[in-house]
Enzyme design. Structure first.
Site, mmCIF file in Angstrom:
data_model
loop_
_atom_site.group_PDB
_atom_site.id
_atom_site.type_symbol
_atom_site.label_atom_id
_atom_site.label_comp_id
_atom_site.label_asym_id
_atom_site.label_seq_id
_atom_site.Cartn_x
_atom_site.Cartn_y
_atom_site.Cartn_z
ATOM 1 N N HIS A 292 0.840 5.470 1.401
ATOM 2 C CA HIS A 292 0.156 6.681 2.056
ATOM 3 C C HIS A 292 0.769 7.816 2.084
ATOM 4 C CE1 HIS A 292 -2.240 7.758 5.695
ATOM 5 N NE2 HIS A 292 -1.457 7.570 5.904
ATOM 6 N N GLN B 85 6.500 12.566 -5.766
ATOM 7 C CA GLN B 85 7.072 11.546 -4.619
ATOM 8 C C GLN B 85 6.359 9.781 -4.509
ATOM 9 O OE1 GLN B 85 10.300 12.060 -4.071
ATOM 10 N NE2 GLN B 85 9.663 14.299 -4.939
ATOM 11 N N GLU B 86 4.807 10.367 -4.803
ATOM 12 C CA GLU B 86 4.426 8.466 -4.650
ATOM 13 C C GLU B 86 4.450 8.108 -5.795
ATOM 14 O OE1 GLU B 86 -0.290 8.572 -3.707
ATOM 15 O OE2 GLU B 86 0.485 10.503 -1.996
ATOM 16 N N ASN C 278 0.315 -1.341 -0.241
ATOM 17 C CA ASN C 278 0.114 -0.018 0.197
ATOM 18 C C ASN C 278 1.160 1.143 0.388
ATOM 19 O OD1 ASN C 278 -2.649 1.669 0.149
ATOM 20 N ND2 ASN C 278 -1.843 1.679 2.182
ATOM 21 N N THR D 170 -0.656 -4.940 6.846
ATOM 22 C CA THR D 170 -1.012 -5.753 7.938
ATOM 23 C C THR D 170 -2.169 -5.980 8.240
ATOM 24 O OG1 THR D 170 0.014 -4.120 9.806
ATOM 25 C CG2 THR D 170 1.543 -6.014 8.657
ATOM 26 N N ASP E 217 -2.748 1.005 8.601
ATOM 27 C CA ASP E 217 -1.401 1.835 7.419
ATOM 28 C C ASP E 217 -0.508 1.902 8.123
ATOM 29 O OD1 ASP E 217 -3.884 4.811 7.158
ATOM 30 O OD2 ASP E 217 -2.851 2.767 5.466
ATOM 31 N N SER F 284 4.454 7.077 1.884
ATOM 32 C CA SER F 284 5.487 5.558 2.556
ATOM 33 C C SER F 284 5.167 4.418 1.677
ATOM 34 C CB SER F 284 5.022 5.587 3.988
ATOM 35 O OG SER F 284 5.472 6.602 5.100
ATOM 36 N N GLU G 83 -2.896 -4.088 10.645
ATOM 37 C CA GLU G 83 -3.318 -2.685 11.150
ATOM 38 C C GLU G 83 -3.567 -1.707 10.338
ATOM 39 O OE1 GLU G 83 -0.052 -1.549 14.034
ATOM 40 O OE2 GLU G 83 -1.284 -0.828 14.975
#
Ligand code: GRF
Length: 202
Positions: free
Chosen positions: A107, A171-172, A105, A139, A143, A134, A141
């Site tokens: 974020h 940047q992503e 993922n 997982t 993010d 990031s 949880e």
């Protein structure tokens, strides 16, 4: 490496992954799946001849049955990696466990700071001078998964959530293709104790 990308909206991260693929990155996006029928990212996929599917969460009575239908559709493509790219659904622990070690993922924050939504507004309200994005393994949880790679951007005077979001998005679009390439090259994996491992230099 066969990749399936999940989206909910614009799909600018999907576009970055498509562009990198077309420039020779060692992965193949086998399908783009969206929970939103109107996601513009579906159009991006169609323009590049990538199969698309819509699994509309409104057609399911609960989260678990949606995730089961989604996983069945994904598994039909037998991906080595599933990429969440602007996918705005919280996934059940069962779904996450099924794709352990092959679910990423992106974020828009410097995790572990600012998990959840509206990160750009929250950063501005906090008066932070730095922000970023990031890429992490997913997982159960939200993010909360182990971070693989981050990019930092300055918060500038006069920034509003839109100008800051645009700086982070740039940047992503650099981060995600880099990490998917590493995974496709077998340089990146999640070890038995849930730590991301990278072979060779960044
Ligand atoms: C981006 O901020 C991304 O970090 C988050 O969703 C936003 C939109 O992404 N996951 P995209 O343009 O749909 O790829």
């Amino acid at each position: 490496l066969a990749v399936v990308v999940l989206i909910s909206g614009n799909g600018s991260n999907l576009q970055a992954l498509i562009d990198a693929q077309e420039q020779g990155a060692p992965y193949r996006i086998r399908a783009v799946i969206s929970n939103e029928p109107t996601a513009f990212g579906l159009e991006r996929a169609r323009r590049h001849g990538i199969p698309t599917q819509v699994i509309d969460h409104r057609d399911y009575p609960d989260r678990a049955s949606f995730d089961v239908a989604l996983a069945k559709t994904i598994d039909g493509y037998d991906p080595g990696l599933v990429v969440l790219a602007g996918f705005m659904r919280i996934l059940t622990p069962e779904f996450v466990a099924h794709y352990r070690g092959r679910l990423l993922n992106i974020h828009p924050s410097l995790l572990p700071k600012y998990r959840g939504l509206h990160t750009h507004r929250r950063v501005l309200e906090a008066g932070d001078t730095e922000h970023g994005a990031s890429v992490h393994f997913v997982t159960p949880e939200l993010d909360g998964g182990p971070v693989v790679l981050q990019a930092r951007v300055p918060v500038q005077p006069g920034d509003d959530p839109d100008t800051l979001a645009a700086r982070v998005l740039k940047q992503e679009h650099r981060l995600y293709p880099t990490v998917v390439r590493w995974f496709a090259e077998g340089r990146l994996w999640l070890d038995g104790s849930g730590r991301p491992c990278l072979d060779g230099e960044v």
